[in-house]
Design a protein around this motif. Sequence first.
Motif, mmCIF file in Angstrom:
data_model
loop_
_atom_site.group_PDB
_atom_site.id
_atom_site.type_symbol
_atom_site.label_atom_id
_atom_site.label_comp_id
_atom_site.label_asym_id
_atom_site.label_seq_id
_atom_site.Cartn_x
_atom_site.Cartn_y
_atom_site.Cartn_z
ATOM 1 N N ASP A 136 -9.435 -13.509 -5.843
ATOM 2 C CA ASP A 136 -8.558 -13.139 -6.975
ATOM 3 C C ASP A 136 -8.061 -11.706 -6.832
ATOM 4 N N ARG A 137 -8.954 -10.812 -6.432
ATOM 5 C CA ARG A 137 -8.552 -9.401 -6.250
ATOM 6 C C ARG A 137 -7.567 -9.255 -5.095
ATOM 7 N N MET A 138 -7.757 -10.021 -4.035
ATOM 8 C CA MET A 138 -6.813 -9.990 -2.913
ATOM 9 C C MET A 138 -5.427 -10.446 -3.367
ATOM 10 N N ARG A 139 -5.382 -11.473 -4.209
ATOM 11 C CA ARG A 139 -4.091 -11.935 -4.740
ATOM 12 C C ARG A 139 -3.418 -10.852 -5.573
ATOM 13 N N GLU A 140 -4.201 -10.188 -6.414
ATOM 14 C CA GLU A 140 -3.647 -9.096 -7.233
ATOM 15 C C GLU A 140 -3.062 -8.000 -6.352
ATOM 16 N N LEU A 141 -3.815 -7.599 -5.348
ATOM 17 C CA LEU A 141 -3.359 -6.525 -4.465
ATOM 18 C C LEU A 141 -2.144 -6.941 -3.639
ATOM 19 N N THR A 142 -2.121 -8.193 -3.206
ATOM 20 C CA THR A 142 -0.967 -8.677 -2.450
ATOM 21 C C THR A 142 0.282 -8.653 -3.321
ATOM 22 N N ALA A 143 0.167 -9.055 -4.572
ATOM 23 C CA ALA A 143 1.303 -8.984 -5.495
ATOM 24 C C ALA A 143 1.691 -7.528 -5.759
ATOM 25 N N HIS A 144 0.698 -6.668 -5.857
ATOM 26 C CA HIS A 144 0.942 -5.236 -6.102
ATOM 27 C C HIS A 144 1.771 -4.625 -4.970
ATOM 28 N N LYS A 145 1.519 -5.055 -3.741
ATOM 29 C CA LYS A 145 2.228 -4.502 -2.577
ATOM 30 C C LYS A 145 3.737 -4.740 -2.637
ATOM 31 N N THR A 146 4.160 -5.750 -3.351
ATOM 32 C CA THR A 146 5.587 -6.088 -3.381
ATOM 33 C C THR A 146 6.338 -5.337 -4.470
ATOM 34 N N ARG A 147 5.631 -4.556 -5.264
ATOM 35 C CA ARG A 147 6.301 -3.791 -6.326
ATOM 36 C C ARG A 147 7.221 -2.748 -5.720
ATOM 37 N N PRO A 148 8.407 -2.616 -6.272
ATOM 38 C CA PRO A 148 9.304 -1.569 -5.768
ATOM 39 C C PRO A 148 8.767 -0.179 -6.108
ATOM 40 N N GLY A 149 9.062 0.758 -5.248
ATOM 41 C CA GLY A 149 8.710 2.145 -5.514
ATOM 42 C C GLY A 149 7.307 2.557 -5.128
ATOM 43 N N LEU A 150 6.575 1.718 -4.416
ATOM 44 C CA LEU A 150 5.234 2.119 -3.975
ATOM 45 C C LEU A 150 5.350 3.254 -2.968
ATOM 46 N N SER A 151 4.476 4.223 -3.102
ATOM 47 C CA SER A 151 4.452 5.301 -2.114
ATOM 48 C C SER A 151 3.821 4.781 -0.831
ATOM 49 N N VAL A 152 4.077 5.481 0.259
ATOM 50 C CA VAL A 152 3.477 5.099 1.534
ATOM 51 C C VAL A 152 1.958 5.139 1.425
ATOM 52 N N GLY A 153 1.442 6.169 0.768
ATOM 53 C CA GLY A 153 -0.009 6.285 0.608
ATOM 54 C C GLY A 153 -0.597 5.126 -0.169
ATOM 55 N N GLU A 154 0.086 4.712 -1.225
ATOM 56 C CA GLU A 154 -0.419 3.599 -2.024
ATOM 57 C C GLU A 154 -0.344 2.296 -1.230
ATOM 58 N N LEU A 155 0.720 2.110 -0.459
ATOM 59 C CA LEU A 155 0.845 0.912 0.365
ATOM 60 C C LEU A 155 -0.248 0.859 1.433
ATOM 61 N N LEU A 156 -0.501 1.991 2.088
ATOM 62 C CA LEU A 156 -1.564 2.040 3.095
ATOM 63 C C LEU A 156 -2.931 1.771 2.469
ATOM 64 N N ALA A 157 -3.186 2.359 1.304
ATOM 65 C CA ALA A 157 -4.469 2.151 0.628
ATOM 66 C C ALA A 157 -4.629 0.696 0.206
ATOM 67 N N THR A 158 -3.544 0.075 -0.247
ATOM 68 C CA THR A 158 -3.598 -1.326 -0.651
ATOM 69 C C THR A 158 -3.861 -2.214 0.550
ATOM 70 N N ASP A 159 -3.165 -1.964 1.665
ATOM 71 C CA ASP A 159 -3.419 -2.731 2.885
ATOM 72 C C ASP A 159 -4.870 -2.586 3.337
ATOM 73 N N HIS A 160 -5.404 -1.382 3.246
ATOM 74 C CA HIS A 160 -6.795 -1.125 3.627
ATOM 75 C C HIS A 160 -7.741 -1.935 2.744
ATOM 76 N N ALA A 161 -7.497 -1.912 1.448
ATOM 77 C CA ALA A 161 -8.350 -2.657 0.521
ATOM 78 C C ALA A 161 -8.293 -4.155 0.798
ATOM 79 N N ILE A 162 -7.094 -4.683 1.065
ATOM 80 C CA ILE A 162 -6.954 -6.112 1.351
ATOM 81 C C ILE A 162 -7.714 -6.474 2.620
ATOM 82 N N ALA A 163 -7.621 -5.644 3.645
ATOM 83 C CA ALA A 163 -8.333 -5.921 4.897
ATOM 84 C C ALA A 163 -9.844 -5.942 4.669
ATOM 85 N N HIS A 164 -10.345 -5.024 3.854
ATOM 86 C CA HIS A 164 -11.782 -5.007 3.563
ATOM 87 C C HIS A 164 -12.189 -6.233 2.757
#
Length: 177
Positions: A126-154
């Motif tokens: 469920d958390r992976m789904r939330e984060l995957t949806a979060h990644k598609t939001r417009p205006g994400l900073s590079v840092g937030e996108l990298l952190a989200t990708d890191h969290a999804i991988a973990h």
Amino acid sequence: MTTSHVLLGLLSRGQQHGYDLKKAHDAAFPSARPIAAGQVYAALARAEGRGWVRAVAVEREGGPDRTVYEVTPEGREELARWTSTPEAPERLVAHPLATRATVAMLAVGPDAARDLLDRQRVAVVDRMRELTAHKTRPGLSVGELLATDHAIAHLDADVRWLEAAALRVVDLTEELR
């Protein structure tokens, strides 16, 4: 990660005072806990003591004095060193969930441990789904996108571990007896 190094990185883009650095930090790392003003000033004092930053001006804009800082050549060298040094992998010998599953096996039995691991897997997915949806939001900073990708991988690695652990519960239960 140290706050001083993050501030060095933010200051490398130009002179700023502590309040601007706090705003820049919170904007660049919205997934992180907002930095407290006291942390900013304490980190600036440490960085100044190490020769990484220096005060270049004091401004007054209708409020308290604001000291403007810039990165020194030594600070740029330290930032280059820090940003090129890989982070040491975490050395987890024990994990809270592994401990909880082990206690469930010992105290209640394998079915309780498998049930715990299955419920944990649902929560992780469920958390992976939330984060995957979060990644598609417009205006994400590079840092937030990298952190989200890191969290999804973990979390993905957690799912694989949970599935393997659920299959091994019976074997592990026999080992613990």
